[in-house]
Design a protein around this motif. Sequence first.
Motif, PDB file in Angstrom:
ATOM      1  N   MET A   1     -24.971 -23.435  20.329  1.00 32.23           N
ATOM      2  CA  MET A   1     -25.687 -23.068  19.117  1.00 32.23           C
ATOM      3  C   MET A   1     -24.965 -23.608  17.885  1.00 32.23           C
ATOM      4  SD  MET A   1     -28.381 -21.495  20.079  1.00 32.23           S
ATOM      5  CE  MET A   1     -28.963 -20.611  18.631  1.00 32.23           C
ATOM      6  N   ILE A   2     -25.747 -23.944  16.875  1.00 32.14           N
ATOM      7  CA  ILE A   2     -25.205 -24.519  15.655  1.00 32.14           C
ATOM      8  C   ILE A   2     -25.162 -23.445  14.567  1.00 32.14           C
ATOM      9  CG2 ILE A   2     -25.582 -26.196  13.812  1.00 32.14           C
ATOM     10  CD1 ILE A   2     -26.895 -28.023  15.887  1.00 32.14           C
ATOM     11  N   HIS A   3     -23.959 -23.130  14.132  1.00 35.43           N
ATOM     12  CA  HIS A   3     -23.773 -22.173  13.047  1.00 35.43           C
ATOM     13  C   HIS A   3     -23.163 -22.836  11.816  1.00 35.43           C
ATOM     14  CE1 HIS A   3     -24.646 -18.875  15.815  1.00 35.43           C
ATOM     15  NE2 HIS A   3     -23.817 -19.451  16.679  1.00 35.43           N
ATOM     16  N   THR A   4     -22.256 -23.798  12.052  1.00 36.37           N
ATOM     17  CA  THR A   4     -21.514 -24.395  10.947  1.00 36.37           C
ATOM     18  C   THR A   4     -21.642 -25.912  10.970  1.00 36.37           C
ATOM     19  OG1 THR A   4     -19.511 -24.490  12.292  1.00 36.37           O
ATOM     20  CG2 THR A   4     -19.823 -22.517  10.937  1.00 36.37           C
TER      21      THR A   4
ATOM     22  N   PHE B   1     -27.837 -33.453   2.430  1.00 35.39           N
ATOM     23  CA  PHE B   1     -27.411 -32.760   3.643  1.00 35.39           C
ATOM     24  C   PHE B   1     -27.189 -31.277   3.374  1.00 35.39           C
ATOM     25  CE2 PHE B   1     -24.002 -31.706   6.825  1.00 35.39           C
ATOM     26  CZ  PHE B   1     -24.818 -31.791   7.937  1.00 35.39           C
ATOM     27  N   ALA B   2     -26.653 -30.951   2.206  1.00 34.05           N
ATOM     28  CA  ALA B   2     -26.423 -29.550   1.855  1.00 34.05           C
ATOM     29  C   ALA B   2     -27.751 -28.784   1.804  1.00 34.05           C
ATOM     30  CB  ALA B   2     -25.698 -29.453   0.517  1.00 34.05           C
ATOM     31  N   LYS B   3     -28.763 -29.372   1.182  1.00 30.52           N
ATOM     32  CA  LYS B   3     -30.080 -28.730   1.123  1.00 30.52           C
ATOM     33  C   LYS B   3     -30.682 -28.607   2.525  1.00 30.52           C
ATOM     34  CE  LYS B   3     -31.027 -30.479  -3.526  1.00 30.52           C
ATOM     35  NZ  LYS B   3     -31.856 -31.409  -4.342  1.00 30.52           N
ATOM     36  N   TYR B   4     -30.502 -29.639   3.321  1.00 31.85           N
ATOM     37  CA  TYR B   4     -30.998 -29.667   4.701  1.00 31.85           C
ATOM     38  C   TYR B   4     -30.401 -28.511   5.495  1.00 31.85           C
ATOM     39  CZ  TYR B   4     -31.693 -31.929   9.345  1.00 31.85           C
ATOM     40  OH  TYR B   4     -32.030 -32.243  10.643  1.00 31.85           O
ATOM     41  N   CYS B   5     -29.086 -28.339   5.380  1.00 37.17           N
ATOM     42  CA  CYS B   5     -28.414 -27.255   6.106  1.00 37.17           C
ATOM     43  C   CYS B   5     -28.878 -25.893   5.616  1.00 37.17           C
ATOM     44  CB  CYS B   5     -26.897 -27.391   5.942  1.00 37.17           C
ATOM     45  SG  CYS B   5     -26.161 -28.758   6.873  1.00 37.17           S
ATOM     46  N   PHE B   6     -29.008 -25.750   4.314  1.00 33.22           N
ATOM     47  CA  PHE B   6     -29.433 -24.456   3.768  1.00 33.22           C
ATOM     48  C   PHE B   6     -30.805 -24.069   4.300  1.00 33.22           C
ATOM     49  CE2 PHE B   6     -31.460 -21.677   0.700  1.00 33.22           C
ATOM     50  CZ  PHE B   6     -30.469 -20.747   0.443  1.00 33.22           C
TER      51      PHE B   6
ATOM     52  N   LEU C   1     -32.169 -24.906   7.026  1.00 35.17           N
ATOM     53  CA  LEU C   1     -32.134 -24.626   8.463  1.00 35.17           C
ATOM     54  C   LEU C   1     -31.236 -23.440   8.806  1.00 35.17           C
ATOM     55  CD1 LEU C   1     -31.987 -28.236   9.984  1.00 35.17           C
ATOM     56  CD2 LEU C   1     -33.956 -26.716   9.792  1.00 35.17           C
ATOM     57  N   GLY C   2     -30.651 -22.821   7.809  1.00 29.93           N
ATOM     58  CA  GLY C   2     -29.781 -21.679   8.075  1.00 29.93           C
ATOM     59  C   GLY C   2     -28.434 -22.060   8.651  1.00 29.93           C
TER      60      GLY C   2
ATOM     61  N   PRO D   1     -33.876 -26.100  18.566  1.00 27.84           N
ATOM     62  CA  PRO D   1     -33.618 -25.171  19.680  1.00 27.84           C
ATOM     63  C   PRO D   1     -32.211 -24.579  19.664  1.00 27.84           C
ATOM     64  CG  PRO D   1     -34.692 -27.177  20.455  1.00 27.84           C
ATOM     65  CD  PRO D   1     -34.262 -27.433  19.050  1.00 27.84           C
ATOM     66  N   ARG D   2     -31.308 -25.176  18.880  1.00 27.32           N
ATOM     67  CA  ARG D   2     -29.929 -24.701  18.836  1.00 27.32           C
ATOM     68  C   ARG D   2     -29.635 -23.885  17.576  1.00 27.32           C
ATOM     69  NH1 ARG D   2     -26.716 -30.024  19.245  1.00 27.32           N
ATOM     70  NH2 ARG D   2     -24.933 -28.598  19.299  1.00 27.32           N
ATOM     71  N   LEU D   3     -30.670 -23.526  16.844  1.00 26.70           N
ATOM     72  CA  LEU D   3     -30.500 -22.753  15.623  1.00 26.70           C
ATOM     73  C   LEU D   3     -30.891 -21.298  15.858  1.00 26.70           C
ATOM     74  CD1 LEU D   3     -32.099 -25.269  13.090  1.00 26.70           C
ATOM     75  CD2 LEU D   3     -29.668 -24.986  13.636  1.00 26.70           C
ATOM     76  N   GLU D   4     -30.251 -20.391  15.127  1.00 22.58           N
ATOM     77  CA  GLU D   4     -30.593 -18.979  15.237  1.00 22.58           C
ATOM     78  C   GLU D   4     -32.042 -18.742  14.829  1.00 22.58           C
ATOM     79  OE1 GLU D   4     -27.967 -16.568  12.976  1.00 22.58           O
ATOM     80  OE2 GLU D   4     -26.324 -16.693  14.428  1.00 22.58           O
ATOM     81  N   ASN D   5     -32.473 -19.439  13.790  1.00 17.10           N
ATOM     82  CA  ASN D   5     -33.842 -19.302  13.310  1.00 17.10           C
ATOM     83  C   ASN D   5     -34.452 -20.692  13.225  1.00 17.10           C
ATOM     84  OD1 ASN D   5     -36.233 -19.074  11.757  1.00 17.10           O
ATOM     85  ND2 ASN D   5     -35.492 -17.153  10.888  1.00 17.10           N
TER      86      ASN D   5
END
Length: 329
Positions: free
Chosen positions: A48-51, A74-79, A81-82, A232-236
């Motif tokens: 799972m991807i958290h960080t 990339f920062a906006k992209y990560c935000f 996607l949680g 599929p590897r994200l919490e949400n």
Amino acid sequence: MLARLGQVTRHLSRPVSLYGRTSSAVSRPLLGSGIMASSTADDRNRRMIHTAGCIIIGDEVLGGKTVDTNSAHFAKYCFLLGINLKRVEVIGDDEAEIGEAARRMSETYDFVVTSGGIGPTHDDITYGSIAKAFELPLKLHDETLQRMKRFHKPHPSQKNFSWDEPSPALDAKLRMARLPTDESRDDKSQVLFVAESLWVPISVVNGNIHIFPGIPRLFTQLLDGLKPLLEPRLENPEGKGVYRILFSTPMAESEVAGYLTKLAAEVEPRGVKVGSYPRWGRKRNSVTLVGKDKEYMESLVPEIEKGVDGVRVEKEEDADESEDEGQGS
């Protein structure tokens, strides 16, 4: 000994890396050479991807010739996607620096992106530097080459260029198709083609380092194309796991600092962060709440509006016009 102490000092002076260390970023078994085992790479490729962490590579960025926009995207992209983006690092075209940053971030974060240094010239050394860092060979990737032949048209100045005749230009192009390769692992997990209209691959090293071109249009297109593989590897997977609530206040930062300090301590155990941002040249400043507990955050809105003598807004400038009109300016 002194050299080793200098190396340790340099590492200790570095800020904590992107894709912050969590329970998913525990220390892994190492081979005798210090390189992580391929089974660890497979684990990184599935977990799972958290960080996340981001490495921007290029002397032209450090020299001010090129303005980096990829890290902001990339920062906006990560935000959205949680994903918790923990670190953005800008380094030059230096083999040792690239390798050290790649190894460190791969060990620390779940998802690492590099940008830049994969073109056809002598200073495009990202593939080679990361390959060396993980003791991997650079191998000509046939599918990348075939896609390059299909999509990559020679420059008008290369009228006599041939894919079948040896030449310096051909050598330069082939440089972009020689990728770090772990022969013990499945090729499809190491080379991703996520945009049908592009020949450029995303080379994945050690399971979690994703090597991107520095050209913003390509970086953005490939990152967007990668999203379905990450979901599929994200919490949400719907990308609604992190929320931001924005407030506009006419108060000076120093005036609300005490209140915000107390608020930050109160909400921190609930995983919520408080931010304060001056807007130079404007009459109003901004305060933000960022977190995952939407219901809890919404319950704080009336209290915060009162505490900062402000209003909730969708965009920072939303309250500017009404205030200016009220003051007759």
